[in-house]
Design an enzyme around this catalytic site. Structure first.
Site, PDB file in Angstrom:
ATOM      1  N   THR A   1      -3.767   5.254   4.200  1.00  0.00           N
ATOM      2  CA  THR A   1      -4.112   6.526   4.839  1.00  0.00           C
ATOM      3  C   THR A   1      -5.247   7.214   4.076  1.00  0.00           C
ATOM      4  O   THR A   1      -5.226   8.421   3.827  1.00  0.00           O
ATOM      5  CB  THR A   1      -2.889   7.460   4.960  1.00  0.00           C
TER       6      THR A   1
ATOM      7  N   LYS B   1      -8.202  -3.580  10.030  1.00  0.00           N
ATOM      8  CA  LYS B   1      -6.818  -3.203  10.293  1.00  0.00           C
ATOM      9  C   LYS B   1      -6.711  -2.868  11.781  1.00  0.00           C
ATOM     10  O   LYS B   1      -7.203  -1.835  12.229  1.00  0.00           O
ATOM     11  CB  LYS B   1      -6.437  -1.996   9.433  1.00  0.00           C
TER      12      LYS B   1
ATOM     13  N   GLU C   1       0.859  -1.179   0.000  1.00  0.00           N
ATOM     14  CA  GLU C   1       0.000   0.000   0.000  1.00  0.00           C
ATOM     15  C   GLU C   1       0.895   1.228   0.000  1.00  0.00           C
ATOM     16  O   GLU C   1       1.883   1.290   0.733  1.00  0.00           O
ATOM     17  CB  GLU C   1      -0.927   0.034   1.208  1.00  0.00           C
TER      18      GLU C   1
END
Length: 208
Positions: A67, A126, A38
Site C-alpha cells: 500500500t 500487480k 509484504e
C-alpha cells in the site's frame, strides 16, 4: 527478488490493527515456509513491524512494504528495512519518482495501466483487484503482454491461486484467505493450519 523463485510463488499480505500480532504473523508465516511477505502501510505502526521483522528474519528475508502510495512512503519503507515495495496503483507522485530505490510491484488493472507500470520499471505488475476478471482476464492480458510478469492480488484464495498460476502468473499475493485475522490478534495455530492447506493446495501447480 525474482517472483518466479519465491517459495510457493506466494507473497503474503499482512494487514492488521495490532502491531505485535502483525509482527508475530510475519514471523509465523516465515517459520511455516511462506517466506515472502509484504506489510501493508495501513497496518498499525507498519514501519515498526517492518523494522522488527527485519531484525528477526535477517537481511536475506523477502520482506516488503505494501500500500505504498507516495514517494515519501517508499523512502520511509526503505529506511525501515523493506526489500521491495508494492503499490495499489500509480499516482503522479510515484510516477515522477520512478524508478524507485527498491524493486516494486506496481498495481494495474487495465491495459493502459499495465503499459504505464511496465514503462515505470515495475519488477512485476500487480494485477489488482484480480477477482474482478479472474484467470480468464489474466490470459487475455498475456496475449498482448507475454513478456510482462503478473502477480494477481485481491480475493485470491488457494483455488484461485492455482488457476492464476496455470494462467501464467509468476506468483500470487494472498491476504485474508491466507493470513486470516492473525494480524489483528487471531489464533496463530489457525494461521499455521491455513498455511499448511495453502502449501498443499499449491504444491502440484508450483512444481508442475
Amino acid at each position: 527478488m525474482n517472483p518466479t523463485e519465491l517459495p510457493h510463488r506466494t507473497v503474503a499480505i499482512v494487514r492488521g490493527s495490532d502491531r505485535q500480532a502483525a509482527l508475530r504473523t510475519v514471523v509465523t508465516l516465515a517459520e511455516e515456509g511462506i517466506t515472502c511477505a509484504e506489510v501493508s502501510l495501513t497496518t498499525t505502526d507498519a514501519l515498526w513491524v517492518i523494522r522488527q521483522a527485519r531484525r528477526e528474519l535477517g537481511p536475506g528475508a523477502h520482506l516488503g512494504a505494501g500500500t505504498v502510495l507516495t514517494a515519501a512512503d517508499a523512502a520511509k519503507a526503505a529506511d525501515a528495512g523493506a526489500g521491495f515495495l508494492v503499490t495499489p496503483g500509480l499516482g503522479n507522485d510515484l510516477r515522477e519518482a520512478m524508478p524507485l530505490e527498491l524493486p516494486t510491484l506496481i498495481g494495474a488493472l487495465t491495459p493502459s495501466e499495465v503499459v504505464a507500470a511496465h514503462e515505470c520499471g515495475a519488477l512485476a505488475v500487480k494485477l489488482f483487484p484480480a477477482s474482478l476478471g479472474g484467470p480468464s482476464y489474466l490470459r487475455a492480458l498475456r496475449d498482448p503482454f507475454p513478456a510482462i510478469p503478473f502477480v494477481p492480488v485481491g480475493g485470491v484464495d488457494a483455488r484461485a491461486a492455482r488457476a492464476f498460476l496455470a494462467a501464467g502468473a509468476v506468483a500470487v499475493g494472498a491476504g485474508t484467505p491466507l493470513v486470516g485475522d492473525a494480524a489483528h490478534g487471531g489464533d496463530l495455530a489457525a494461521l499455521r493450519r491455513r498455511v499448511a492447506h495453502w502449501r498443499s493446495a499449491l504444491a502440484e501447480e508450483v512444481t508442475a
